[in-house]
Design a protein around this motif. Structure first.
Motif, PDB file in Angstrom:
ATOM      1  N   VAL A 175      -5.948 -10.015   0.589  1.00  0.00           N
ATOM      2  CA  VAL A 175      -5.033  -9.042   1.188  1.00  0.00           C
ATOM      3  C   VAL A 175      -3.587  -9.468   0.950  1.00  0.00           C
ATOM      4  O   VAL A 175      -2.727  -8.658   0.563  1.00  0.00           O
TER       5      VAL A 175
ATOM      6  N   TYR B   8      -1.260  -6.880  -1.270  1.00  0.00           N
ATOM      7  CA  TYR B   8      -0.329  -6.027  -0.521  1.00  0.00           C
ATOM      8  C   TYR B   8       0.990  -6.772  -0.319  1.00  0.00           C
ATOM      9  O   TYR B   8       1.032  -7.803   0.352  1.00  0.00           O
TER      10      TYR B   8
ATOM     11  N   VAL C  62      -0.298   0.618   2.931  1.00  0.00           N
ATOM     12  CA  VAL C  62      -1.668   0.194   2.653  1.00  0.00           C
ATOM     13  C   VAL C  62      -2.628   0.962   3.555  1.00  0.00           C
ATOM     14  O   VAL C  62      -2.226   1.614   4.520  1.00  0.00           O
ATOM     15  N   LEU C  63      -3.901   0.870   3.220  1.00  0.00           N
ATOM     16  CA  LEU C  63      -4.942   1.533   3.999  1.00  0.00           C
ATOM     17  C   LEU C  63      -5.620   0.521   4.917  1.00  0.00           C
ATOM     18  O   LEU C  63      -5.857  -0.630   4.537  1.00  0.00           O
ATOM     19  N   GLY C  64      -5.947   0.953   6.113  1.00  0.00           N
ATOM     20  CA  GLY C  64      -6.670   0.130   7.064  1.00  0.00           C
ATOM     21  C   GLY C  64      -7.637   0.972   7.866  1.00  0.00           C
ATOM     22  O   GLY C  64      -7.508   2.199   7.930  1.00  0.00           O
ATOM     23  N   ARG C  65      -8.595   0.315   8.474  1.00  0.00           N
ATOM     24  CA  ARG C  65      -9.586   1.016   9.293  1.00  0.00           C
ATOM     25  C   ARG C  65      -9.386   0.633  10.754  1.00  0.00           C
ATOM     26  O   ARG C  65      -9.298  -0.546  11.088  1.00  0.00           O
TER      27      ARG C  65
ATOM     28  N   LEU D 226      -7.654  -4.667   7.552  1.00  0.00           N
ATOM     29  CA  LEU D 226      -7.251  -4.524   6.156  1.00  0.00           C
ATOM     30  C   LEU D 226      -8.367  -4.951   5.219  1.00  0.00           C
ATOM     31  O   LEU D 226      -8.312  -4.693   4.021  1.00  0.00           O
ATOM     32  N   ALA D 227      -9.360  -5.627   5.763  1.00  0.00           N
ATOM     33  CA  ALA D 227     -10.602  -5.998   5.089  1.00  0.00           C
ATOM     34  C   ALA D 227     -11.577  -6.360   6.204  1.00  0.00           C
ATOM     35  O   ALA D 227     -11.150  -6.584   7.347  1.00  0.00           O
TER      36      ALA D 227
ATOM     37  N   VAL E 217      -9.629   5.926   8.996  1.00  0.00           N
ATOM     38  CA  VAL E 217      -8.810   5.267   7.974  1.00  0.00           C
ATOM     39  C   VAL E 217      -7.380   5.774   8.104  1.00  0.00           C
ATOM     40  O   VAL E 217      -7.134   6.985   8.097  1.00  0.00           O
TER      41      VAL E 217
ATOM     42  N   ALA F 164      -6.965   0.266  -1.839  1.00  0.00           N
ATOM     43  CA  ALA F 164      -7.520  -0.807  -1.015  1.00  0.00           C
ATOM     44  C   ALA F 164      -8.168  -1.853  -1.912  1.00  0.00           C
ATOM     45  O   ALA F 164      -8.586  -1.571  -3.040  1.00  0.00           O
TER      46      ALA F 164
ATOM     47  N   PRO G 203     -12.784   0.308  -4.339  1.00  0.00           N
ATOM     48  CA  PRO G 203     -11.960   0.034  -3.156  1.00  0.00           C
ATOM     49  C   PRO G 203     -12.805   0.199  -1.892  1.00  0.00           C
ATOM     50  O   PRO G 203     -13.599   1.133  -1.789  1.00  0.00           O
TER      51      PRO G 203
ATOM     52  N   LEU H 152     -11.934   0.998   1.014  1.00  0.00           N
ATOM     53  CA  LEU H 152     -11.512   2.144   1.819  1.00  0.00           C
ATOM     54  C   LEU H 152     -10.948   3.217   0.910  1.00  0.00           C
ATOM     55  O   LEU H 152     -10.357   2.922  -0.132  1.00  0.00           O
TER      56      LEU H 152
END
Length: 663
Positions: free
Chosen positions: A223, A227, A233-236, A249-250, A279, A309, A318, A320
């Motif tokens: 990460v 990044y 960035v994408l995150g969950r 982020l992972a 997401v 991601a 990726p 995500l």
């Protein structure tokens, strides 16, 4: 149920005693395998879920048991802990660790409304079996064996929770989602054409690739490398609290994002803005000690394109993908019945977010109280017999035991077969025989009474069958209604998620518009609480300190004393391109002593010129001028200059552009 070999056939519970034995066996701590229990729907002889196909799919990892709904499921339920029973068409898997005894949600309940639900529920059950088997060490045990050999292969494709791999020995094997990242869809980990390596279970042809999975530290390094600060960035969303949101982020790499970095509206509830599993796009910002920090309030999803991601494995996809465009809030959201996952049998309420199944009493009414032997003896001693309501009572007939008994048609048939015309009297050997005519009349009356009772019982049996059929039809109707309500609930929850996302984006858009209008020189109304500019700024700094510093750290991170230089307020207004919120937050970091710990703020002493050898700026009173970054990776990035006075107080000097090196 601790045998080493799993039964090769589906086991069917046929009696109440077997049901009670099953309940006791499931709760034994030495049980070695998961057990799948599938119940039949009310009024049906077979379950909607094919138990044989479940058994075939789990390949000897667990036992499969079918239990009928009725008296047998009554007995099973009576021996199980609350909210862990199965009946009425429901199914669940019982793991070996017994966590489900105290936490029923550890053993999810799955329900099939019709045979069309077979595939969906079967997949869920197989996934639960695999999850429990991994936890129990049943699957993946070959990985730790001394003679375990590593096998390579190429991914041919991913279907649902399984990936098909062509192995080096010319055969094929599968990779189970539960043996990779259980909370990440397999299609987001593996892709066709990827090379994978792992330990092959030759019996099940299951390839365990956990040895090639990165750990949390490796993912964190990935990460950091992928990044950069300032990128979107994408995150969950993993968890939503009152004052912060945790974003992954992972897998396992979590970042806590506080309310001030999400919304400036104190009335917003974060639970109204986010949904776990969603997401989201966020901007990476500087963090202390080379950590990870995010902001969401300055992300323009219409303009800020998030970077892809990271892939969890080399050559993988990726992990995500950006959330798909949401339909307009006014548009109906259609949900196919096949994707609805009802978790309750009948509307019996909700427990921990789950629809609880009805009790057997909801299906069949209260169980009639059983009569004890003492009560039965007492009742016989009174010469009474129990009949159903509306049935004629037949008087007692003496027996050789001295107590009354009702004659039955079988008694009459037996005596006629023996050539007798009358029923014997218990006192026949002691008293003279009665006249034949009176005995015949007594026998005739007894036969008439018996025939009447048989006819009444036959009618009641027929009525009971009709009522039972009516109950079955009503249960079917209620099950259909539950399906409709579950679909409506699912649509409502999806709609709530859409509204939460739309609300958050609307809040962010409003904040962006305010900043753009301000940058364009348009006067934007501000939330002012004081007429005096200095008093307003001090209020904003104090408010940001209250939000930014956790309660437990406030005593150790107080705001230092500070004054405003003669040009500070004017520079705060004149220098455009940086939000006031950013300036206020940076002031809090400076005044609490946190700024030097944050590499992204780039705190350093100001020199009298641009040269690296130029002397530092210092006043005659001993104050030293410092410079801190308000922006990074931005043309003409803004900076903040301030004086640190002897004794620890501060004097805020100016907000300037990057090339301005005057105090």
């Amino acid at each position: 149920m601790t045998e080493s070999r799993v039964p090769a056939r589906v086991r069917r519970v046929a009696s109440e005693d077997e049901a009670r034995e099953l309940a006791a066996a499931l709760q034994r701590p030495d049980r070695g395998r998961p057990v799948v229990v599938i119940s039949t729907p009310a009024g049906h002889d077979a379950p909607f879920v094919d138990p044989q196909r479940v058994l075939d799919d789990i390949a000897g990892l667990a036992e499969v048991v079918v239990i009928p709904t009725g008296d047998v499921s009554w007995a099973f339920s009576s021996g199980m802990p609350p909210d862990t029973q199965v009946y009425g068409g429901a199914s669940r898997v019982y793991g070996t660790d017994l966590e489900w005894v105290h936490q029923p949600r550890r053993s999810p309940l799955h329900f099939a409304y019709s045979a069309d639900e077979d595939a969906r529920v079967r997949d869920r059950l197989v996934g639960d079996v695999m999850r429990f088997a991994v936890r129990a060490g049943i699957v993946g045990a070959a990985r730790s064996a001394p003679d375990a050999a590593t096998t390579g292969g190429k991914v041919l494709g991913v279907l649902g929770t399984r990936a098909l791999v062509s192995t080096e020995d010319g055969g094929q094997a599968s990779v189970a989602e539960e043996l990779v990242f259980p909370d990440v869809p397999l299609v987001r980990v593996l892709a066709p054409g990827m090379r994978v390596t792992g330990v092959l279970d030759p019996g099940r042809r299951l390839l365990d690739i956990r040895g090639m999975l990165p750990d949390v530290d490796a993912l964190r390094r990935a990460v950091h490398a992928a990044y950069r600060v300032g990128q979107v960035v994408l995150g969950r969303v993993e968890a939503v609290g009152d004052d912060a949101v945790r974003i992954a982020l992972a897998p396992g790499v979590l970042v806590r994002v506080r309310r001030p970095e999400i919304t400036g509206n104190d009335l917003d509830l974060l639970s109204d803005l986010f949904t776990p599993g969603e997401v989201v796009a966020a901007r990476r910002v500087p963090a202390p000690l080379d950590g990870l920090a995010l902001r969401l309030d300055d992300v323009d999803e219409s303009e800020d394109q998030p970077v892809p991601a990271i892939a969890l494995l080399d050559g993988g996809p990726p992990w995500l993908e950006p959330a798909p465009a949401e339909p307009a809030l006014g548009d109906p959201v259609l949900v196919e019945p096949s994707v609805v996952e009802p978790v309750g049998a009948l509307p019996g309420g909700r427990v921990d977010g789950q629809i609880t199944p009805p009790t057997p009493a909801d299906l069949f009414g209260a169980r009639p109280a059983e009569q004890s032997p003492a009560e039965a003896d007492a009742e016989h001693g009174r010469g009474a017999i129990t009949t159903r309501e509306g049935s004629p009572d037949v008087g007692p007939v003496p027996t050789s035991a001295g107590g009354p008994r009702t004659p039955t048609p079988g008694d009459v048939a037996a005596w006629h077969a023996g050539g007798q015309d009358t029923l014997p009297s218990p006192a026949a050997a002691e008293t003279p025989a009665e006249p034949a005519g009176k005995a015949a009349r007594d026998l005739s009356l007894s036969l008439d009474a018996a025939k009447s009772q048989v006819a009444s019982l036959a009618k009641e049996l027929l009525d009971d069958k009709v009522k039972r059929r009516q109950v079955e039809l009503e249960v079917d109707r209620l099950l259909g209604r539950v399906g409709e309500l579950t679909e409506r609930l699912d649509r409502s929850e999806r709609r709530a998620e859409q509204q939460a996302t739309a609300l958050r984006k609307a809040r962010q858009e409003a904040a962006r518009l305010r900043r753009r209008l301000g940058d364009a020189g348009v006067e934007v109304p501000e939330d002012r609480y004081f007429v005096d500019d200095e008093e307003q700024l001090r209020f904003e700094v104090l408010s940001e300190w209250a939000r930014a510093i956790p309660a437990a750290e406030k005593a150790g991170r107080p705001l230092a004393e500070y004054t405003l230089g003669p040009r500070f307020l004017a520079s705060l207004t004149d220098v455009e391109g940086v939000s006031r919120d950013r300036v206020v937050w940076t002031l809090v970091m400076v005044l609490t002593g946190l700024a030097p710990e944050m590499n992204g703020l780039q705190v350093h002493r100001l020199r009298i010129g641009a040269g690296g050898d130029d002397p530092f700026r210092q006043r005659d009173d001993g104050a030293v001028c410092w410079r801190v970054s308000l922006q990074v990776n931005t043309p003409s990035a803004r900076r903040l200059h301030y004086w640190k006075l002897p004794g620890g107080a501060y004097e805020l000097s100016r907000v300037v552009l990057h090339d301005d090196v005057e105090p």
